[in-house]
Design a protein around this motif. Sequence first.
Motif, PDB file in Angstrom:
ATOM      1  N   ILE A 184     -14.967  46.120 -35.257  1.00 43.11           N
ATOM      2  CA  ILE A 184     -14.763  47.478 -34.750  1.00 43.11           C
ATOM      3  C   ILE A 184     -14.316  48.419 -35.876  1.00 43.11           C
ATOM      4  O   ILE A 184     -14.553  49.629 -35.821  1.00 43.11           O
ATOM      5  CB  ILE A 184     -13.760  47.496 -33.563  1.00 43.11           C
ATOM      6  CG1 ILE A 184     -13.785  48.829 -32.838  1.00 43.11           C
ATOM      7  CG2 ILE A 184     -12.356  47.151 -34.014  1.00 43.11           C
ATOM      8  CD1 ILE A 184     -15.048  49.142 -32.089  1.00 43.11           C
ATOM      9  N   GLY A 225      -3.099  41.660 -31.138  1.00 45.48           N
ATOM     10  CA  GLY A 225      -2.491  40.611 -31.956  1.00 45.48           C
ATOM     11  C   GLY A 225      -1.150  41.086 -32.484  1.00 45.48           C
ATOM     12  O   GLY A 225      -0.510  41.976 -31.909  1.00 45.48           O
ATOM     13  N   VAL A 233      -6.117  47.881 -25.857  1.00 48.02           N
ATOM     14  CA  VAL A 233      -7.434  47.319 -25.554  1.00 48.02           C
ATOM     15  C   VAL A 233      -7.539  45.962 -26.241  1.00 48.02           C
ATOM     16  O   VAL A 233      -7.432  45.879 -27.480  1.00 48.02           O
ATOM     17  CB  VAL A 233      -8.555  48.263 -26.067  1.00 48.02           C
ATOM     18  CG1 VAL A 233      -9.925  47.680 -25.753  1.00 48.02           C
ATOM     19  CG2 VAL A 233      -8.398  49.652 -25.474  1.00 48.02           C
ATOM     20  N   CYS A 280       7.032  35.612 -45.984  1.00 45.10           N
ATOM     21  CA  CYS A 280       6.139  34.588 -45.436  1.00 45.10           C
ATOM     22  C   CYS A 280       6.684  33.210 -45.773  1.00 45.10           C
ATOM     23  O   CYS A 280       6.845  32.872 -46.944  1.00 45.10           O
ATOM     24  CB  CYS A 280       4.728  34.714 -46.013  1.00 45.10           C
ATOM     25  SG  CYS A 280       3.789  36.024 -45.243  1.00 45.10           S
ATOM     26  N   TYR A 281       6.939  32.445 -44.729  1.00 48.94           N
ATOM     27  CA  TYR A 281       7.366  31.062 -44.900  1.00 48.94           C
ATOM     28  C   TYR A 281       6.152  30.146 -44.832  1.00 48.94           C
ATOM     29  O   TYR A 281       5.200  30.412 -44.114  1.00 48.94           O
ATOM     30  CB  TYR A 281       8.339  30.668 -43.788  1.00 48.94           C
ATOM     31  CG  TYR A 281       9.670  31.367 -43.880  1.00 48.94           C
ATOM     32  CD1 TYR A 281      10.629  30.930 -44.777  1.00 48.94           C
ATOM     33  CD2 TYR A 281       9.956  32.470 -43.084  1.00 48.94           C
ATOM     34  CE1 TYR A 281      11.853  31.573 -44.877  1.00 48.94           C
ATOM     35  CE2 TYR A 281      11.182  33.123 -43.170  1.00 48.94           C
ATOM     36  CZ  TYR A 281      12.128  32.670 -44.069  1.00 48.94           C
ATOM     37  OH  TYR A 281      13.337  33.307 -44.166  1.00 48.94           O
TER      38      TYR A 281
HETATM   39  C1  LIG Z   1      -3.469  29.031 -40.422  1.00 50.41           C
HETATM   40  C2  LIG Z   1      -2.756  30.349 -40.486  1.00 50.41           C
HETATM   41  C3  LIG Z   1      -1.391  30.388 -40.663  1.00 50.41           C
HETATM   42  C4  LIG Z   1      -0.728  31.598 -40.719  1.00 50.41           C
HETATM   43  N1  LIG Z   1       0.632  31.595 -40.905  1.00 50.41           N
HETATM   44  C5  LIG Z   1       1.294  32.759 -41.023  1.00 50.41           C
HETATM   45  C6  LIG Z   1       2.712  32.763 -41.236  1.00 50.41           C
HETATM   46  O1  LIG Z   1       3.361  31.713 -41.318  1.00 50.41           O
HETATM   47  N2  LIG Z   1       3.333  33.958 -41.371  1.00 50.41           N
HETATM   48  C7  LIG Z   1       2.656  35.143 -41.270  1.00 50.41           C
HETATM   49  O2  LIG Z   1       3.289  36.189 -41.384  1.00 50.41           O
HETATM   50  N3  LIG Z   1       1.313  35.173 -41.058  1.00 50.41           N
HETATM   51  C8  LIG Z   1       0.615  34.012 -40.923  1.00 50.41           C
HETATM   52  N4  LIG Z   1      -0.746  34.030 -40.714  1.00 50.41           N
HETATM   53  C9  LIG Z   1      -1.470  35.327 -40.719  1.00 50.41           C
HETATM   54  C10 LIG Z   1      -1.453  36.052 -39.361  1.00 50.41           C
HETATM   55  O3  LIG Z   1      -1.997  35.236 -38.356  1.00 50.41           O
HETATM   56  C11 LIG Z   1      -2.272  37.338 -39.446  1.00 50.41           C
HETATM   57  O4  LIG Z   1      -1.937  38.036 -40.618  1.00 50.41           O
HETATM   58  C12 LIG Z   1      -1.994  38.236 -38.238  1.00 50.41           C
HETATM   59  O5  LIG Z   1      -2.471  37.606 -37.076  1.00 50.41           O
HETATM   60  C13 LIG Z   1      -2.625  39.613 -38.421  1.00 50.41           C
HETATM   61  O6  LIG Z   1      -2.427  40.415 -37.281  1.00 50.41           O
HETATM   62  P1  LIG Z   1      -3.566  41.445 -36.832  1.00 50.41           P
HETATM   63  O7  LIG Z   1      -2.991  42.239 -35.708  1.00 50.41           O
HETATM   64  O8  LIG Z   1      -4.116  42.140 -38.001  1.00 50.41           O
HETATM   65  O9  LIG Z   1      -4.757  40.508 -36.308  1.00 50.41           O
HETATM   66  P2  LIG Z   1      -4.756  39.424 -35.086  1.00 50.41           P
HETATM   67  O10 LIG Z   1      -3.398  38.878 -34.880  1.00 50.41           O
HETATM   68  O11 LIG Z   1      -5.859  38.493 -35.360  1.00 50.41           O
HETATM   69  O12 LIG Z   1      -5.115  40.286 -33.835  1.00 50.41           O
HETATM   70  C14 LIG Z   1      -6.356  40.927 -33.694  1.00 50.41           C
HETATM   71  C15 LIG Z   1      -6.636  41.107 -32.213  1.00 50.41           C
HETATM   72  O13 LIG Z   1      -7.657  42.089 -32.065  1.00 50.41           O
HETATM   73  C16 LIG Z   1      -8.520  41.705 -31.049  1.00 50.41           C
HETATM   74  N5  LIG Z   1      -9.786  42.382 -31.270  1.00 50.41           N
HETATM   75  C17 LIG Z   1     -10.666  42.207 -32.286  1.00 50.41           C
HETATM   76  N6  LIG Z   1     -11.724  43.031 -32.126  1.00 50.41           N
HETATM   77  C18 LIG Z   1     -11.488  43.763 -31.012  1.00 50.41           C
HETATM   78  C19 LIG Z   1     -12.226  44.789 -30.323  1.00 50.41           C
HETATM   79  N7  LIG Z   1     -13.425  45.207 -30.762  1.00 50.41           N
HETATM   80  N8  LIG Z   1     -11.688  45.318 -29.217  1.00 50.41           N
HETATM   81  C20 LIG Z   1     -10.477  44.884 -28.746  1.00 50.41           C
HETATM   82  N9  LIG Z   1      -9.747  43.929 -29.354  1.00 50.41           N
HETATM   83  C21 LIG Z   1     -10.259  43.368 -30.467  1.00 50.41           C
HETATM   84  C22 LIG Z   1      -8.577  40.186 -31.167  1.00 50.41           C
HETATM   85  O14 LIG Z   1      -8.988  39.587 -29.936  1.00 50.41           O
HETATM   86  C23 LIG Z   1      -7.147  39.839 -31.539  1.00 50.41           C
HETATM   87  O15 LIG Z   1      -6.348  39.553 -30.407  1.00 50.41           O
HETATM   88  C24 LIG Z   1      -1.444  32.823 -40.611  1.00 50.41           C
HETATM   89  C25 LIG Z   1      -2.819  32.781 -40.427  1.00 50.41           C
HETATM   90  C26 LIG Z   1      -3.486  31.567 -40.371  1.00 50.41           C
HETATM   91  C27 LIG Z   1      -4.968  31.551 -40.167  1.00 50.41           C
END
Ligand SMILES: Cc1cc2nc3c(=O)[nH]c(=O)nc-3n(C[C@H](O)[C@H](O)[C@H](O)COP(=O)(O)OP(=O)(O)OC[C@H]3O[C@@H](n4cnc5c(N)ncnc54)[C@H](O)[C@@H]3O)c2cc1C
Lengths: 411, 90
Positions: free
Chosen positions: A273, A30, A50, A349-350
Amino acid sequence: MRVARRALAGLFAAPALAQAAPVVVVVGGGFGGASCARALRRNGLAVTLVEPHATYTACPFSNTVIAGLRPMERQRFGYGALRDQGIGVAHQAATGVDATARRVTLADGSVLPYDRLVLSPGIALRFDALAGYDEAAAEVMPHAWHAGAQTELLRARLEAMEDGGTVVLTVPANPYRCPPGPYERASLVAHYLRTRKPRSKLLVLDAKDAFSKQRLFEAAWAALYPGLLEYVPLSGGGRVTGVNLAAREVVTEFGNHAGDVVNVIPPQRAGDIARIAGTADRSGWCPVDPASFESRLVPNVHVIGDACIAGAMPKSAFAANAQARVCADAITRLLRGAPVPEPRLLNTCYSLVGPGYGISVAGVYRAVEGVLADSPGAGGISPLDAPPAFREAEALYAEDWFATITADAFG
Amino acid sequence: MAPRLALSLLLQAMPAFAGEAPPGASSCLGCHSPARADGAIPSLRGRDPAEVAALLRAYRDGTAPATVMDRLARGFSEAESRAIAAWVVR
Ligand SMILES: Cc1cc2nc3c(=O)[nH]c(=O)nc-3n(C[C@H](O)[C@H](O)[C@H](O)COP(=O)(O)OP(=O)(O)OC[C@H]3O[C@@H](n4cnc5c(N)ncnc54)[C@H](O)[C@@H]3O)c2cc1C
């Protein structure tokens, strides 16, 4: 100076460099994981990412999809650019971490050794937190807090609703993914109702009394959606404790509320995880060192993004990307035996409260006693009295930010 | 004691690898894309670092109009801003 130089030479010949080239495994593709994998690779390290899904579906701007303002295709991103950059991409879920042997196990049974491991698994929804709200219930009352099929389900429910219907949106207590996200969603659902189904109502039930950019949201709601959007805070009986699927109701201590469309945003914790790896504490989230994002509980494992406890930094895609860069540079230093400098990170954050009406919250963070804290005097929200041109500019910058952050993470 | 202190200060300031960002700088790229030239938010690649540092100072002092840069620039001193400006234009 001579002493220092000799000491430095010793440091740079640390074992990791002298032996085989160090390997970093990143779990989760992500905003945090993809950005981190790319930054590590740019620093010259061997990286394997991964991620079970071939396509990533982004949450930022998914509220505009729900409101019918944007096609879903614009939320989808692939991993081709990461492969082209020389990053190994394994489309598998990580199922186990052996922190002593420094190995990750994948769903197909294969094993990846690592020198450093980065976990960016995002959130898991807590389907044990609200009575009656489990995974099956989410097919009836979508959360849409993971983008994808859930986003499309909520969109379809809103489209199918008759004019004059009631939409119920429930918001959890802190901490959760994207603190202003529920209120942006409320705004854009209200926009959809006002323009397409004007006799309808939106009821927002909140488990807290104060929220991100509150005064900006409330001023916009009063101006744009009067009589349509009703907000009930904790102190007004807004805390939802369960759902009654058959009656399409949500349950609070003060009574039940029925909705023709019900959107339940449940409490959350770090992705599974993180717990399996031993990096999550009893809160369900992962304590980390603020300079390196190395786990406080498991050595050589770093946790970034929504899953980590980042002090004053919110759980945002901007923050996940900023942490990814700092973590990648810290890992590069650590693998060379060099010390990690004091961290400094930003967040912006917008939120859109309607088309062409953007608002923002920003922060600058430094480590204070081992926790990321707001830099005094910096950060804060958009001015309350800004003219329309200011709001329009912030709506435009929001779009531009999305283009930049997704290009950085996915190419 | 003194040499040890000097060493630790030197190590903090020394980049460990080519192109390493000074504190706070890498977050700028979350909005200011070095790759996209057509954005509403300008790319800073190739800009004069002195000009970028002067802008940061003006945002910090509140003498340049801004939407969000005033709120962010206030988190950095003059020296920190100059280091960021020098890096972010690469
Ligand atoms: C409605 C909504 C609006 C939002 N708007 C904004 C915005 O305007 N601005 C902003 O900055 N943020 C926004 N966000 C927040 C943003 O989406 C998250 O903060 C961001 O996605 C976090 O990134 P991350 O890498 O922690 O998790 P994620 O982006 O969720 O990525 C996690 C990844 O890990 C993978 N994964 C999970 N478990 C495993 C495993 N065991 N093995 C391998 N892969 C795995 C998943 O498949 C996923 O692809 C918004 C969120 C929502 C719900």
